[in-house]
Design an enzyme around this catalytic site. Structure first.
Site, mmCIF file in Angstrom:
data_model
loop_
_atom_site.group_PDB
_atom_site.id
_atom_site.type_symbol
_atom_site.label_atom_id
_atom_site.label_comp_id
_atom_site.label_asym_id
_atom_site.label_seq_id
_atom_site.Cartn_x
_atom_site.Cartn_y
_atom_site.Cartn_z
ATOM 1 N N MET A 1 -4.374 -7.260 -6.303
ATOM 2 C CA MET A 1 -3.655 -8.877 -7.465
ATOM 3 C C MET A 1 -4.520 -9.180 -8.290
ATOM 4 O O MET A 1 -4.863 -10.416 -7.918
ATOM 5 C CB MET A 1 -3.094 -9.461 -6.394
ATOM 6 C CG MET A 1 -1.859 -8.716 -5.884
ATOM 7 S SD MET A 1 -0.487 -7.498 -7.543
ATOM 8 C CE MET A 1 0.042 -9.419 -8.215
ATOM 9 N N ARG A 2 -5.673 -9.112 -8.405
ATOM 10 C CA ARG A 2 -7.259 -10.066 -8.903
ATOM 11 C C ARG A 2 -7.710 -9.697 -10.364
ATOM 12 O O ARG A 2 -7.060 -7.887 -10.590
ATOM 13 C CB ARG A 2 -8.241 -9.211 -8.260
ATOM 14 C CG ARG A 2 -8.585 -10.548 -6.973
ATOM 15 C CD ARG A 2 -9.675 -10.119 -6.975
ATOM 16 N NE ARG A 2 -11.040 -10.556 -7.048
ATOM 17 C CZ ARG A 2 -11.300 -12.035 -6.618
ATOM 18 N NH1 ARG A 2 -10.788 -12.767 -5.835
ATOM 19 N NH2 ARG A 2 -12.079 -12.550 -7.508
ATOM 20 N N ASN B 1 -4.319 2.063 -13.662
ATOM 21 C CA ASN B 1 -3.773 0.859 -12.576
ATOM 22 C C ASN B 1 -1.699 1.370 -13.354
ATOM 23 O O ASN B 1 -1.412 2.387 -14.054
ATOM 24 C CB ASN B 1 -3.340 0.087 -13.782
ATOM 25 C CG ASN B 1 -2.847 -1.467 -12.889
ATOM 26 O OD1 ASN B 1 -2.430 -1.664 -11.186
ATOM 27 N ND2 ASN B 1 -1.444 -2.179 -14.110
ATOM 28 N N HIS C 1 2.480 -0.288 -13.115
ATOM 29 C CA HIS C 1 2.766 -1.601 -13.483
ATOM 30 C C HIS C 1 4.147 -0.838 -13.323
ATOM 31 O O HIS C 1 5.053 0.088 -14.095
ATOM 32 C CB HIS C 1 2.376 -1.447 -14.864
ATOM 33 C CG HIS C 1 3.169 -2.914 -14.707
ATOM 34 N ND1 HIS C 1 3.411 -3.991 -14.381
ATOM 35 C CD2 HIS C 1 4.387 -3.643 -16.063
ATOM 36 C CE1 HIS C 1 3.129 -5.109 -14.571
ATOM 37 N NE2 HIS C 1 4.312 -4.461 -15.833
ATOM 38 N N GLY D 1 1.208 -1.381 -0.099
ATOM 39 C CA GLY D 1 -0.268 0.403 -0.209
ATOM 40 C C GLY D 1 0.795 1.224 -0.241
ATOM 41 O O GLY D 1 0.189 2.269 0.585
ATOM 42 N N SER D 2 2.122 1.423 -0.808
ATOM 43 C CA SER D 2 3.475 2.667 -0.594
ATOM 44 C C SER D 2 2.561 3.539 -1.516
ATOM 45 O O SER D 2 2.464 4.565 -1.238
ATOM 46 C CB SER D 2 4.306 1.943 -0.910
ATOM 47 O OG SER D 2 4.958 2.048 -1.213
ATOM 48 N N ASN D 3 1.958 3.457 -2.981
ATOM 49 C CA ASN D 3 0.967 3.972 -3.648
ATOM 50 C C ASN D 3 -0.323 4.401 -2.922
ATOM 51 O O ASN D 3 -0.294 5.092 -3.370
ATOM 52 C CB ASN D 3 0.724 3.039 -4.934
ATOM 53 C CG ASN D 3 2.354 2.846 -5.704
ATOM 54 O OD1 ASN D 3 2.566 4.340 -6.425
ATOM 55 N ND2 ASN D 3 2.913 2.201 -5.720
#
Ligand code: GRF
Length: 200
Positions: A90-91, A107, A109, A12-14
């Site tokens: 992660m889904r 998102n 990446h 959860g750092s983002n």
């Protein structure tokens, strides 16, 4: 006011970087909630500390992906969410979900797409011997790590860098790039035309 939901499964750092940026008024929006699919995810502690509403949806309660996503859509609609930010979620999201939030899901990446799609992208780029890698922020479509690219930033892999240093560098850069992408969206500065995103 733009209402944001952040979906995350891990550290959860983002998540924290985006909430912090919003609190510092980098952009004007309401971060309504965090949704997780992992009961023990560290990101939930961050949410508690920051005072962000946190909802855990237990995947085991649903017989398939679409049923899970129906619950997700229901919650997001109740909260009048305009932007869904995936931050280490992660889904895989179903076409049903993507359709409901078309052009409103982003998102991040940790590679220069379309290279190194999928998990462990930083390590795979490093092991491949890349001299350059980086970060991509993109809109989400129903193929993994695929949608129109909003921002990319490159990072040079220098000979003295080990994997840990590279990971650290990528994460630190993510924490600047992702809030900036949210800002662009919140300020309605993004136009999608096919695969092309223009910043106006
Ligand atoms: C980030 O590296 C992001 O690029 C990837 O998942 C990681 C999430 O990290 N999609 P964190 O949970 O935000 O710390």
């Amino acid at each position: 006011m733009m209402n944001i939901a952040i979906l995350a499964s891990g550290n959860g750092s983002n998540f924290q970087a985006i909430v912090t940026a919003q609190r510092k008024r980098l952009f004007i929006a309401d971060i309504k909630l965090l949704i997780t699919d992992k009961e023990t995810a560290f990101v939930r502690h961050r949410a508690k500390k920051l005072g962000v509403k946190d909802i855990f949806i237990n995947p085991e309660k649903f017989k398939n992906r679409e049923e899970f996503d129906k619950e997700l859509v229901e919650i997001l609609k109740q909260e009048k969410i305009n932007l869904v930010v995936l931050a280490g979620f992660m889904r895989i999201l179903s076409p049903y979900f993507i359709k409901n939030f078309k052009d409103r899901i982003i998102n991040i990446h940790p590679a220069i797409l379309p290279a190194f799609k999928g998990v462990n992208a930083i390590k795979r780029a490093f092991d491949y011997g890349c001299k350059v890698t980086g970060i991509t922020v993109h809109f989400v479509e129903d193929k993994i790590d695929h949608g129109p690219i909003i921002l990319q930033e490159t990072i040079t892999i220098t000979p003295e860098m080990d994997l840990e240093k590279l990971e650290d560098k990528i994460h630190r850069r993510e924490h600047k790039l992702y809030p900036f992408a949210v800002k662009l969206f919140a300020e309605k500065k993004l136009r999608i035309k096919g695969r092309n995103v223009t910043i106006i």
